[in-house]
Scaffold this motif. Sequence first.
Motif, PDB file in Angstrom:
ATOM      1  N   TYR A 108       0.863  -1.186   0.000  1.00 45.25           N
ATOM      2  CA  TYR A 108       0.000   0.000   0.000  1.00 45.25           C
ATOM      3  C   TYR A 108       0.896   1.232   0.000  1.00 45.25           C
ATOM      4  CZ  TYR A 108      -4.356  -2.541   1.030  1.00 45.25           C
ATOM      5  OH  TYR A 108      -5.449  -3.375   0.957  1.00 45.25           O
ATOM      6  N   TYR A 109       0.348   2.347  -0.438  1.00 44.39           N
ATOM      7  CA  TYR A 109       1.080   3.607  -0.360  1.00 44.39           C
ATOM      8  C   TYR A 109       1.102   4.090   1.090  1.00 44.39           C
ATOM      9  CZ  TYR A 109       0.415   3.787  -5.431  1.00 44.39           C
ATOM     10  OH  TYR A 109       0.411   3.492  -6.769  1.00 44.39           O
ATOM     11  N   LYS A 110       2.222   4.631   1.507  1.00 46.09           N
ATOM     12  CA  LYS A 110       2.293   5.217   2.849  1.00 46.09           C
ATOM     13  C   LYS A 110       1.457   6.489   2.939  1.00 46.09           C
ATOM     14  CE  LYS A 110       6.830   3.677   4.547  1.00 46.09           C
ATOM     15  NZ  LYS A 110       8.098   4.144   5.156  1.00 46.09           N
ATOM     16  N   LEU A 111       1.420   7.255   1.837  1.00 48.02           N
ATOM     17  CA  LEU A 111       0.779   8.572   1.829  1.00 48.02           C
ATOM     18  C   LEU A 111      -0.583   8.561   1.146  1.00 48.02           C
ATOM     19  CD1 LEU A 111       3.964  10.654   0.985  1.00 48.02           C
ATOM     20  CD2 LEU A 111       2.757  10.613   3.173  1.00 48.02           C
ATOM     21  N   ASP A 112      -1.156   7.379   1.004  1.00 48.14           N
ATOM     22  CA  ASP A 112      -2.472   7.264   0.379  1.00 48.14           C
ATOM     23  C   ASP A 112      -3.157   6.039   0.964  1.00 48.14           C
ATOM     24  OD1 ASP A 112      -4.034   8.529  -2.031  1.00 48.14           O
ATOM     25  OD2 ASP A 112      -4.292   6.370  -2.247  1.00 48.14           O
ATOM     26  N   ASP A 150      11.813   1.873 -10.504  1.00 45.73           N
ATOM     27  CA  ASP A 150      11.827   2.575  -9.215  1.00 45.73           C
ATOM     28  C   ASP A 150      11.472   4.045  -9.455  1.00 45.73           C
ATOM     29  OD1 ASP A 150      12.157   3.309  -6.614  1.00 45.73           O
ATOM     30  OD2 ASP A 150      14.300   2.885  -6.509  1.00 45.73           O
ATOM     31  N   THR A 151      10.384   4.498  -8.853  1.00 46.19           N
ATOM     32  CA  THR A 151       9.820   5.815  -9.149  1.00 46.19           C
ATOM     33  C   THR A 151       9.558   6.576  -7.858  1.00 46.19           C
ATOM     34  OG1 THR A 151       8.707   4.828 -11.061  1.00 46.19           O
ATOM     35  CG2 THR A 151       7.963   7.006 -10.375  1.00 46.19           C
ATOM     36  N   THR A 152       9.748   7.891  -7.902  1.00 39.38           N
ATOM     37  CA  THR A 152       9.400   8.755  -6.771  1.00 39.38           C
ATOM     38  C   THR A 152       8.004   9.333  -6.990  1.00 39.38           C
ATOM     39  OG1 THR A 152      11.716   9.365  -6.453  1.00 39.38           O
ATOM     40  CG2 THR A 152      10.067  10.766  -5.411  1.00 39.38           C
ATOM     41  N   TYR A 153       7.096   9.110  -6.024  1.00 42.40           N
ATOM     42  CA  TYR A 153       5.724   9.585  -6.118  1.00 42.40           C
ATOM     43  C   TYR A 153       5.534  10.802  -5.213  1.00 42.40           C
ATOM     44  CZ  TYR A 153       3.837   5.668  -8.807  1.00 42.40           C
ATOM     45  OH  TYR A 153       3.556   4.762  -9.802  1.00 42.40           O
ATOM     46  N   LEU A 167       6.807  16.003   0.799  1.00 36.28           N
ATOM     47  CA  LEU A 167       6.521  14.608   1.140  1.00 36.28           C
ATOM     48  C   LEU A 167       6.472  13.748  -0.123  1.00 36.28           C
ATOM     49  CD1 LEU A 167       3.762  14.710   3.913  1.00 36.28           C
ATOM     50  CD2 LEU A 167       6.127  13.948   4.132  1.00 36.28           C
ATOM     51  N   HIS A 168       7.100  12.583  -0.073  1.00 37.84           N
ATOM     52  CA  HIS A 168       7.115  11.684  -1.219  1.00 37.84           C
ATOM     53  C   HIS A 168       7.419  10.266  -0.736  1.00 37.84           C
ATOM     54  CE1 HIS A 168      11.367  12.712  -0.602  1.00 37.84           C
ATOM     55  NE2 HIS A 168      11.622  11.507  -1.095  1.00 37.84           N
ATOM     56  N   GLU A 169       7.311   9.307  -1.625  1.00 40.49           N
ATOM     57  CA  GLU A 169       7.682   7.930  -1.310  1.00 40.49           C
ATOM     58  C   GLU A 169       8.133   7.234  -2.580  1.00 40.49           C
ATOM     59  OE1 GLU A 169       4.307   5.298  -0.245  1.00 40.49           O
ATOM     60  OE2 GLU A 169       3.041   7.052  -0.604  1.00 40.49           O
ATOM     61  N   ARG A 170       8.835   6.118  -2.388  1.00 45.44           N
ATOM     62  CA  ARG A 170       9.347   5.339  -3.507  1.00 45.44           C
ATOM     63  C   ARG A 170       8.379   4.198  -3.830  1.00 45.44           C
ATOM     64  NH1 ARG A 170      13.068   8.091  -6.060  1.00 45.44           N
ATOM     65  NH2 ARG A 170      13.923   6.148  -6.931  1.00 45.44           N
ATOM     66  N   GLU A 171       8.151   3.979  -5.119  1.00 47.97           N
ATOM     67  CA  GLU A 171       7.268   2.912  -5.567  1.00 47.97           C
ATOM     68  C   GLU A 171       7.837   2.273  -6.824  1.00 47.97           C
ATOM     69  OE1 GLU A 171       4.576   1.359  -4.523  1.00 47.97           O
ATOM     70  OE2 GLU A 171       4.406   2.516  -2.679  1.00 47.97           O
TER      71      GLU A 171
END
Length: 278
Positions: A108-112, A150-153, A167-171
């Motif tokens: 799951y997304y940390k920020l969603d 590997d992408t920065t969201y 704020l961002h996360e890697r996906e």
Amino acid sequence: QDDWYFMSQKEKEIFEGKLDFTEEQIKQYDAKWTERKRYCDSLHIKLYWVIAPMKHNVYADKLPFNVYKGHGKSRVQRLKEQLNKEVASIVIDPLQTLLSAKDSMKLYYKLDDHWNNRAGFLVSNLLIEKLKTDFPQLQTVSYDEYKWVDTTYYRGFHRDVLGINSLHERELYPIPKEANWYEAPKTGYPPIVEFPYPTEYEKRFVNTKPTNKLKILFIRDSFGDLLMPFVNSRFSECQYIFDSWHYGMNKNIVENFKPDIIVFLGLETHLEHILKYN
């Protein structure tokens, strides 16, 4: 914990066992899905119902210490157990699949509040395995069919609410090594009035190298987006209808598209909508 964010309000209350279904509600679900299955049976269509788990139930270990899981069985567990056998056979609950994989990969997304592409990959294969009982020509999807980039969201519901642009996360984003499907023109069904995402109401994909003639229809919410990269490669044609979280039977679309398979896919938070709007 560890920078994981969660919805509160209704999701928190469901997790805590404060919004369990009554016996009367379960009877109503039973009647509604019995009616739907018999309608699909009359058209020789296979029907399935995928209940997407809330992030809370997969990553309960990341919740604050003052948020406690309700005692006893969850409302989804109770619902599955109390549906009649005819209806229970159509239910697909990915929770155990996701729990088994969550320590080896982020799901799951940390920020969603949505699951991510790797969860979409797992749930797509879970669905295909279920379908293979009736359609043995189907093949599950291989992880190696995709280049996982590997992408920065810089997005997500919780990021938007917090309003912190940094704020961002890697996906990992999946790109098919061989693209065998494309997004086809929409049929042109009018979206439900006041649906906030009218361009998302209908999506249709056609396979350029189909290995079967199967057509599949999804009545879905936004969790269905993460299945598209994997499901589209396994059917001759896929149609997705996002009917403003109503999860309706949409008989006009069914009878026009003439699918072999219909999949209802929705977040467990919105299960009440099936009774409310139908």
